[in-house]
Write a protein that holds these residues in place. Structure first.
Motif, mmCIF file in Angstrom:
data_model
loop_
_atom_site.group_PDB
_atom_site.id
_atom_site.type_symbol
_atom_site.label_atom_id
_atom_site.label_comp_id
_atom_site.label_asym_id
_atom_site.label_seq_id
_atom_site.Cartn_x
_atom_site.Cartn_y
_atom_site.Cartn_z
ATOM 1 N N VAL A 197 5.101 -8.167 -24.596
ATOM 2 C CA VAL A 197 3.980 -7.875 -24.850
ATOM 3 C C VAL A 197 4.410 -6.430 -23.893
ATOM 4 N N ASN A 198 5.325 -5.692 -23.492
ATOM 5 C CA ASN A 198 5.645 -4.991 -22.639
ATOM 6 C C ASN A 198 4.748 -3.265 -24.061
ATOM 7 N N ILE A 199 5.661 -3.258 -24.879
ATOM 8 C CA ILE A 199 5.888 -3.255 -25.839
ATOM 9 C C ILE A 199 4.745 -2.423 -25.924
ATOM 10 N N ARG A 200 3.725 -3.801 -26.838
ATOM 11 C CA ARG A 200 2.797 -3.921 -27.509
ATOM 12 C C ARG A 200 1.415 -2.557 -26.593
ATOM 13 N N ALA A 201 1.653 -2.920 -24.960
ATOM 14 C CA ALA A 201 0.794 -2.757 -24.755
ATOM 15 C C ALA A 201 1.070 -0.967 -24.134
ATOM 16 N N LEU A 202 1.979 -1.063 -24.146
ATOM 17 C CA LEU A 202 2.479 0.792 -24.227
ATOM 18 C C LEU A 202 1.773 1.487 -25.626
ATOM 19 N N GLN A 203 2.205 0.617 -26.581
ATOM 20 C CA GLN A 203 1.501 0.991 -27.830
ATOM 21 C C GLN A 203 0.255 1.329 -27.334
ATOM 22 N N GLU A 204 -0.138 0.528 -26.868
ATOM 23 C CA GLU A 204 -2.145 0.804 -27.169
ATOM 24 C C GLU A 204 -1.870 1.914 -26.032
ATOM 25 N N SER A 205 -1.169 1.816 -24.888
ATOM 26 C CA SER A 205 -1.634 3.033 -24.127
ATOM 27 C C SER A 205 -1.457 4.065 -24.969
ATOM 28 N N LEU A 206 -0.519 4.582 -26.595
ATOM 29 C CA LEU A 206 -0.840 5.728 -26.783
ATOM 30 C C LEU A 206 -1.788 5.740 -27.576
ATOM 31 N N ALA A 207 -1.777 5.302 -28.247
ATOM 32 C CA ALA A 207 -3.119 4.817 -28.661
ATOM 33 C C ALA A 207 -4.510 5.014 -28.147
ATOM 34 N N VAL A 208 -4.204 4.935 -27.083
ATOM 35 C CA VAL A 208 -5.685 5.370 -26.176
ATOM 36 C C VAL A 208 -5.485 6.929 -25.451
ATOM 37 N N ALA A 209 -3.906 7.125 -25.231
ATOM 38 C CA ALA A 209 -3.649 7.910 -24.983
ATOM 39 C C ALA A 209 -4.347 9.831 -26.107
#
Length: 520
Positions: A197-209
């Motif tokens: 879950v943490n990895i997927r959240a970080l990947q979403e954060s990267l896309a948002v950034a």
């Protein structure tokens, strides 16, 4: 003594021993300690908090990770179960406890049993004088030989139940190691899911950034154009450049966090980190579960959570240790005997006249021990009492963990709705600010504020969605779900079991349900 008379005496001694062993073992018989009873969960359908997404009408699912409907997560759990090395450590301890139970069973029987034989030839100095008798002189035979073969045994009778308490302790310890294995499996499945879950959240954060970088780059280009045309000042250019670079600086940090999370997940999967890139990909969404989550009733918690069972079994094991220590206060009854053949030379060894035997019964009582035995009993009893308190505390902690995870799950679900509205409003505000700045109606500070707010709102939404899934993982972990997948399975991978079987004769102890014969 004839052989038949020797057999009768030995059988009589064994019958007396059986009568003595029939005494009840000394020491306490274990009873599950009292613990608080919770009838219903606070958070389930609580009128003060509104719908929580939790229901007690059905029991929690065993493979709870499948409720997220994420094939990658399912694959990660399967690989971790098959390859995690900490889990293999726990599995090896189960096999060790099986062997220790076999040792304890063996103590119920004669503790020393040996078959032996010998042949001896001796020469005495010829310078020794003859043996004189009153009437005659007997010449000394300077060479002679003896041979013997026999069976010897010694048995400390289990009058006070010391050996039987040892079997109880070993059996409880085996169940304890199984519970520890189950607890390790619960922890493993929860940790894998939380990291995923943490990895997927970080990947979403990267896309948002990166999305915000593109948006802010367009705004920076607009300020540069307006500055070059003399419509605005350099202040707008510098402010847009600062915001853009602050957002760009988020990318390396997020990428570092992603790789570190992948490294931690690789350890749980028992494999090098390089393989996770192909397994996880470079993008993905936070997994979300069904809207209604079954949590069962609190009464099931004591049965489902392995750490609660382990705490109870640790107390049961120590209870038997109290009885083992108390048995030292009483005398020990020991039987020993041997039966065999003995003769001078080897020709007559197997004749009926060569029979020999010995039966002996003795008592040993350690009376002058200066309080060592009594104080050992007290020390074992104090350790038992500590484990009773530990069991009760484990139960309370289990209830607390589940309640905390439930309230966190319910409240984070509410946060998601608020942040979704915030993101929608922030995105619309950012679009309006750009349009007004382009038309000369508003200054650049409006763009700066709205784009900063948009990035913050999107980050908050991702964090809230991550918390929903992470808290749900914590709910299932608190309920003790996941260990049931090991039922009807071995505690170690087939390759490891094959290596152990090749290295050592394990009999059928490597199987899930070893026979009683294999324990002896």
């Amino acid at each position: 003594m004839t052989r038949s008379r020797l057999y009768r005496r030995l059988m009589g001694t064994a019958l007396s021993a059986a009568l003595l062993v029939s005494c009840a073992p000394v020491g306490p018989d274990f009873v599950r300690p009292n613990s608080p009873v919770v009838k219903e969960w606070i958070e389930v359908n609580s009128p003060s908090t509104g719908p929580s997404g939790l229901t007690s009408r059905s029991a929690p699912v065993v493979k709870w990770w499948e409720t997220f409907n994420d094939p990658t997560l399912n694959k990660l759990i399967a690989e971790a179960y098959a390859q995690n090395l900490d889990l293999q450590v726990a599995g090896a301890r189960v096999l060790q406890a099986r062997a220790q139970l076999g040792i304890a069973f063996g103590e119920l029987y004669p503790q020393s049993q040996a078959i032996g034989g010998s042949i001896e030839r001796r020469q005495i100095s010829e310078n020794l004088g003859p043996i004189s008798d009153i009437n005659r002189i007997i010449p000394l035979d300077t060479e002679f030989s003896t041979s013997q073969v026999g069976f010897d045994a010694q048995w400390e009778l289990d009058v006070w139940g010391q050996q039987r308490r040892g079997v109880q302790a070993a059996r409880s310890n085996l169940a304890l190691q199984v519970a520890n294995y189950d607890d390790a499996l619960v922890t493993l499945t929860g940790d894998v899911a939380a990291l995923y879950v943490n990895i997927r959240a970080l990947q979403e954060s990267l896309a948002v950034a990166r999305e915000n970088i593109r948006l802010q780059q367009d705004s920076a280009d607009l300020t540069e154009l307006r500055f070059n045309n003399g419509v605005t000042t350099e202040l707008d250019v510098q402010e847009s450049t600062a915001l853009l670079n602050n957002t760009k600086a988020l990318v390396p940090e997020i990428e570092s966090d992603i790789q570190q999370a992948k490294n931690a997940l690789a350890v749980l999967l028992g494999q090098p980190p390089s393989r996770l890139t192909s397994l996880l990909g470079n993008s993905g969404r936070i997994p979300s579960a069904r809207s209604n989550v079954a949590v069962g009733v609190p009464a099931e918690l004591l049965r489902r959570r392995p750490d609660v069972r382990a705490a109870e079994l640790a107390a049961a094991t120590q209870s038997a240790q109290v009885g083992i220590a108390m048995a030292d206060l009483y005398p020990q009854f020991i039987l020993s005997g041997s039966i065999g053949l003995q003769a001078s030379g080897g020709r007559d060894l197997f004749s009926s006249a060569s029979s020999t035997g010995l039966a002996n019964a003795g008592v040993v009582w350690n009376v002058l021990n200066y309080g060592r035995i009594k104080n050992n009993v007290r020390a074992q009893d104090a350790a038992y009492q500590a484990l009773i308190a530990n069991y009760q505390n484990t139960v309370l902690t289990a209830y607390s963990e589940v309640e905390s995870a439930m309230v966190a799950y319910a409240q984070s679900r509410k946060q998601v709705g608020f942040y979704e509205n915030s993101v929608a409003a922030s995105r619309k505000a950012a679009e309006i600010a750009v349009d007004q700045y382009r038309d000369g109606i508003a200054d650049y500070s409006r763009i700066l504020n709205t784009q900063t707010a948009l990035l913050r709102s999107q980050a908050n939404l991702i964090e809230a969605r991550q918390q929903v899934s992470s808290n749900l993982v914590a709910v299932y972990k608190g309920l003790g779900g996941g260990w049931q997948i090991r039922q009807n399975q071995e505690f170690l991978p087939e390759t490891v079991l094959a290596e152990m079987a090749y290295r050592t004769d394990w009999g059928d102890l490597l199987q899930e349900t070893p026979t009683r014969a294999s324990l002896n």
